[in-house]
Design a protein around this motif. Structure first.
Motif, PDB file in Angstrom:
ATOM      1  N   LEU A   1       0.829  -1.209   0.000  1.00  0.00           N
ATOM      2  CA  LEU A   1       0.000   0.000   0.000  1.00  0.00           C
ATOM      3  C   LEU A   1       0.867   1.263   0.000  1.00  0.00           C
ATOM      4  CD1 LEU A   1      -2.816  -1.014   2.515  1.00  0.00           C
ATOM      5  CD2 LEU A   1      -2.865  -1.119   0.033  1.00  0.00           C
ATOM      6  N   LYS A   2       1.942   1.235   0.795  1.00  0.00           N
ATOM      7  CA  LYS A   2       2.816   2.411   0.856  1.00  0.00           C
ATOM      8  C   LYS A   2       3.512   2.635  -0.479  1.00  0.00           C
ATOM      9  CE  LYS A   2       4.132   2.229   5.720  1.00  0.00           C
ATOM     10  NZ  LYS A   2       5.334   2.175   6.569  1.00  0.00           N
TER      11      LYS A   2
ATOM     12  N   ILE B   1       0.292   5.467  -0.453  1.00  0.00           N
ATOM     13  CA  ILE B   1      -0.634   5.597   0.671  1.00  0.00           C
ATOM     14  C   ILE B   1       0.170   5.692   1.974  1.00  0.00           C
ATOM     15  CG2 ILE B   1      -2.505   4.438   1.927  1.00  0.00           C
ATOM     16  CD1 ILE B   1      -3.293   3.185  -0.817  1.00  0.00           C
ATOM     17  N   GLY B   2      -0.126   6.695   2.764  1.00  0.00           N
ATOM     18  CA  GLY B   2       0.638   6.951   3.991  1.00  0.00           C
ATOM     19  C   GLY B   2       0.456   5.860   5.042  1.00  0.00           C
ATOM     20  N   ASP B   3       1.366   5.838   5.995  1.00  0.00           N
ATOM     21  CA  ASP B   3       1.401   4.760   6.988  1.00  0.00           C
ATOM     22  C   ASP B   3       0.080   4.612   7.747  1.00  0.00           C
ATOM     23  OD1 ASP B   3       3.342   2.851   8.456  1.00  0.00           O
ATOM     24  OD2 ASP B   3       2.339   3.959  10.075  1.00  0.00           O
TER      25      ASP B   3
ATOM     26  N   GLN C   1      -2.941   5.742   7.110  1.00  0.00           N
ATOM     27  CA  GLN C   1      -4.035   5.381   6.213  1.00  0.00           C
ATOM     28  C   GLN C   1      -3.929   3.905   5.802  1.00  0.00           C
ATOM     29  OE1 GLN C   1      -6.693   6.767   5.334  1.00  0.00           O
ATOM     30  NE2 GLN C   1      -7.132   6.677   3.180  1.00  0.00           N
TER      31      GLN C   1
ATOM     32  N   MET D   1      -6.572   0.949   6.564  1.00  0.00           N
ATOM     33  CA  MET D   1      -7.171   0.125   5.508  1.00  0.00           C
ATOM     34  C   MET D   1      -7.025  -1.367   5.816  1.00  0.00           C
ATOM     35  SD  MET D   1      -5.939   2.120   2.059  1.00  0.00           S
ATOM     36  CE  MET D   1      -6.907   1.352   0.780  1.00  0.00           C
ATOM     37  N   LEU D   2      -5.855  -1.730   6.348  1.00  0.00           N
ATOM     38  CA  LEU D   2      -5.623  -3.150   6.623  1.00  0.00           C
ATOM     39  C   LEU D   2      -6.451  -3.639   7.809  1.00  0.00           C
ATOM     40  CD1 LEU D   2      -1.800  -3.399   5.937  1.00  0.00           C
ATOM     41  CD2 LEU D   2      -3.677  -4.205   4.517  1.00  0.00           C
TER      42      LEU D   2
END
Lengths: 440, 255
Positions: free
Chosen positions: A391-392, A396-398, A400, A404-405
């Motif tokens: 994701l990063k 996508i920032g940490d 966020q 999401m996870l």
């Protein structure tokens, strides 16, 4: 007003005086008396030396409680109700204030399909007489006995035989106090033969001054071929603490589904969910999802009693522990000697995100029949590094990405929710709660 | 665009990269080949910022900025893209939500407002068409239950959506059948422009039949031991890597 003060006299010591004052003139004196005696026989409040309360020390939550007496009822406007953001479309709405039905804010199901009464007015109903205070295991619960001794009011729901309620019943529990309070609401819900009902519960504090410990008891009965889906959306601010006893009795070919979502700021949530499968060919599904942040303690104790053959139970609980929070899960499946051909499954998965968070999880299986299929398991882990990196690597920032996870982890549970508006609300509350926690 | 100087990196104390030098300019496609265990995927991981890798020496500049100083998400927002050798499955995260979040986080980084729903959907559709990406996969969970080929195509599709300046493709061809390989390469070729660049890491020459590189480098034992044009890839295909190893042994000083 009689008060329980936080001085050298312990709360427990002051209870007999409380009991003689409050129970005087109350309904069901015999039941109350027996329950109070049983509460005392169990040793009063459980301590960490009581096996079932080993990781959940409730004593500090009772230390500063001032009263068991309800404050004067307040008037609640439709706007205030709206402001709780808990309203759901297309439901029969039942609003309770401190356990007391508020007819002016409620929209009850049609009387020919279901009887909805204040518990205090249900004494003459045959279904009340048949089932009130009859649940197995009531005797084993300290807090259930305390509730029986001190209960104030609550909700009696009887869904009539073969009635299929079109819309879910949404019970909104509002809590109000003028000083810290121990509240004992008491409910009895019955789905008669062949009936089908969905019940959703949510909670909010209104004009609270100080903490409220809500010690509630729900007795629920699903008669033959009845179906009950029970959603407990455990919401509310940090001044609300919950100790819930939900005791369910299932008769032949009935179905009971429970969805417990603990998404509140409450410092203490303890759920005792006991299912008694008292007849053949019943089916039970229990789903739970909890997020605990800050110093919260979220404890789920479930037990499924397979007493008869050919029954099926399925349980999946997932939790996320952050900050300095503590989670407890204890899931007991008990297969009695007569319960041949039992099919029981249980799983508890936990994400422990912070190094200071704790989870105590204990799946328990006791089997006394020889022809059964049972499995159970538990996992404790962190967010997958590979998934986080994926994701990063897409920008996508940490925070966020983690959020999401975590939501993805909850997805298996929320996906089970059959009412779209409820699923949407649960996901919204979880998201809001989670982003507040992540950004802290 | 990308300037790697004397890059050394280690995993758990084991040196993996031992002095890599590489210069990639806008409009160029570089292929990095080499035998298994030579450090190809490690190079991709280090550039994308995977935590397990520790850079022990050297520097990497990306568009004049210190790449090694950035977190993985900032690298991505600055325009670096890694197409994964093994894209992970993330059940419960919908493909479309994930993409929307990524697009908007990158936009926010550049001071742009979030994309309107309609504009996003339009872009989605046009890129789906361009990349021959099955629209049904969009509404599923991220890579969950996708075939190997579908996962790789999803990565390339994400690349099309995010429009990176530099894409590093880590053995994108591994596990692809010939049709998937053709679609993935066609996608890359459509995205090639004078403003972006590609570093294609591959074990086999096969992919380079479809994506023709400007330069081919051979990575061996943590260093680039040979560089050339696309003909070098053909030579490697013909002779294997062993002749190179012989050459290198001859060149290395006796210790």
């Amino acid at each position: 007003m009689t008060t329980i003060t936080n001085n050298t006299t312990s709360l427990y010591d002051s209870l007999p005086a409380q009991f003689s004052t409050l129970a005087n003139g109350a309904q069901f004196p015999e039941a109350r008396k027996a329950a109070f005696a049983q509460f005392q026989a169990l040793g009063g409040f459980p301590t960490v030396k009581t096996e079932d309360w080993k990781y959940t020390n409730v004593i500090p939550f009772f230390r500063n409680l001032q009263t068991l007496e309800l404050p004067q009822p307040i008037a609640i406007s439709a706007e205030e109700l709206e402001a709780t953001e808990l309203l759901l479309p297309d439901t029969y709405r039942i609003v309770l204030l401190n356990g007391e039905l508020q007819p002016q804010l409620s929209d009850l199901p049609p009387a020919k399909q279901a009887t909805v009464l204040k518990l205090s007015e249900a004494g003459n109903e045959p279904a009340f007489t048949a089932h009130f205070n009859k649940s197995k295991k009531l005797n084993e619960h300290h807090f259930a006995q305390l509730n029986t001794a001190f209960f104030t009011n609550g909700l009696f729901i009887e869904v009539k035989a073969k009635a299929q309620l079109e819309k879910p019943i949404h019970i909104i529990h509002l809590y109000h106090n003028t000083s810290s309070l121990l509240l004992n609401p008491r409910h009895l819900w019955i789905a008669q033969e062949g009936a089908a009902v969905q019940i959703i519960e949510s909670a909010a504090g209104i004009g609270q001054a100080g903490a409220i410990v809500v010690n509630s008891v729900i007795e629920a009965v699903t008669a033959e071929r009845a179906q009950m889906s029970h959603y407990q959306l455990q919401t509310g601010g940090n001044q609300l603490r919950f100790i819930n006893q939900t005791l369910v009795q299932q008769l032949g070919k009935s179905l009971y589904n429970n969805y417990t979502f603990t998404l509140s700021e409450s410092e203490l949530v303890r759920n005792n969910l006991n299912i008694s499968l008292d007849d053949e060919r019943t089916e039970t599904h229990l789903y739970g999802f909890y997020i605990a942040t800050g110093n919260q303690l979220v404890d789920n104790h479930t037990s499924v009693d397979h007493r008869m053959p050919n029954c099926e139970s399925n349980e999946l609980y997932r939790g996320v522990l952050m900050d300095k929070a503590t989670g407890v899960f204890n899931g007991k499946i008990y297969v009695h000697e007569d319960a041949q051909k039992t099919n029981a499954f249980q799983q508890n998965n936990n994400l422990v995100i912070s190094p200071e968070a704790n989870i105590y999880t204990k799946p328990q299986l006791e089997i006394f029949a020889d022809d059964v299929k049972c499995s159970h398991g538990t996992t404790i882990g962190q967010v997958s590094d590979d998934a986080l990196f994926y994701l990063k690597a897409r920008g996508i920032g940490d925070a966020q990405a983690r959020s999401m996870l975590v939501k993805a982890f909850a997805f298996d549970i929320t996906a089970q929710v059959k009412i779209p508006a409820v699923r949407k609300q649960v996901e919204q509350i979880a998201t809001r709660y989670l982003s507040a926690a992540v950004n802290n | 665009m990308l300037n790697i100087k004397n890059l050394h990196a280690a995993v758990e104390g084991n040196a993996i990269l031992k002095g890599i030098n590489l210069n990639v300019k806008a409009g160029e496609v570089h292929a990095i080949m080499g035998p298994n265990g030579s450090g190809k995927s490690s190079l991709a991981s280090v550039l994308a910022g995977r935590e397990a890798y520790e850079v022990t020496e050297g520097s990497v500049e990306f568009e004049g900025k210190d790449l090694l100083d950035m977190s993985p998400e900032v690298r991505a927002r600055e325009g670096l893209f890694l197409a994964f050798q093994y894209p992970v499955e993330i059940p419960g995260v919908s493909n479309i939500n994930f993409l929307k979040t990524a697009v908007n986080e990158i936009r926010a980084y550049h001071g742009q407002p979030p994309m309107q729903a309609k504009a996003f959907l339009d872009m989605l559709k046009s890129k789906q068409k361009l990349m021959e990406f099955d629209a049904n996969l969009m509404n599923r969970s991220l890579n969950e239950g996708f075939s190997g080929g579908e996962k790789k195509r999803n990565d390339i599709f994400q690349m099309a959506m995010l429009e990176p300046k530099l894409a590093i493709m880590d053995e994108t061809d591994s596990g692809l059948d010939i049709d998937a390989l053709r679609i993935v390469s066609a996608g890359v070729n459509k995205l090639r422009s004078k403003d972006n660049a590609f570093v294609i890491i591959t074990h086999y020459q096969r992919l380079l039949e479809y994506i023709v590189p400007d330069f081919v480098h051979v990575l061996y034992n943590g260093r680039i031991v040979k560089s050339g044009t696309k003909e070098l890839a053909l030579e490697l295909e013909e002779k294997g890597y062993d002749w190179l190893k012989e050459d290198i042994r001859l060149e290395e000083p006796v210790q």
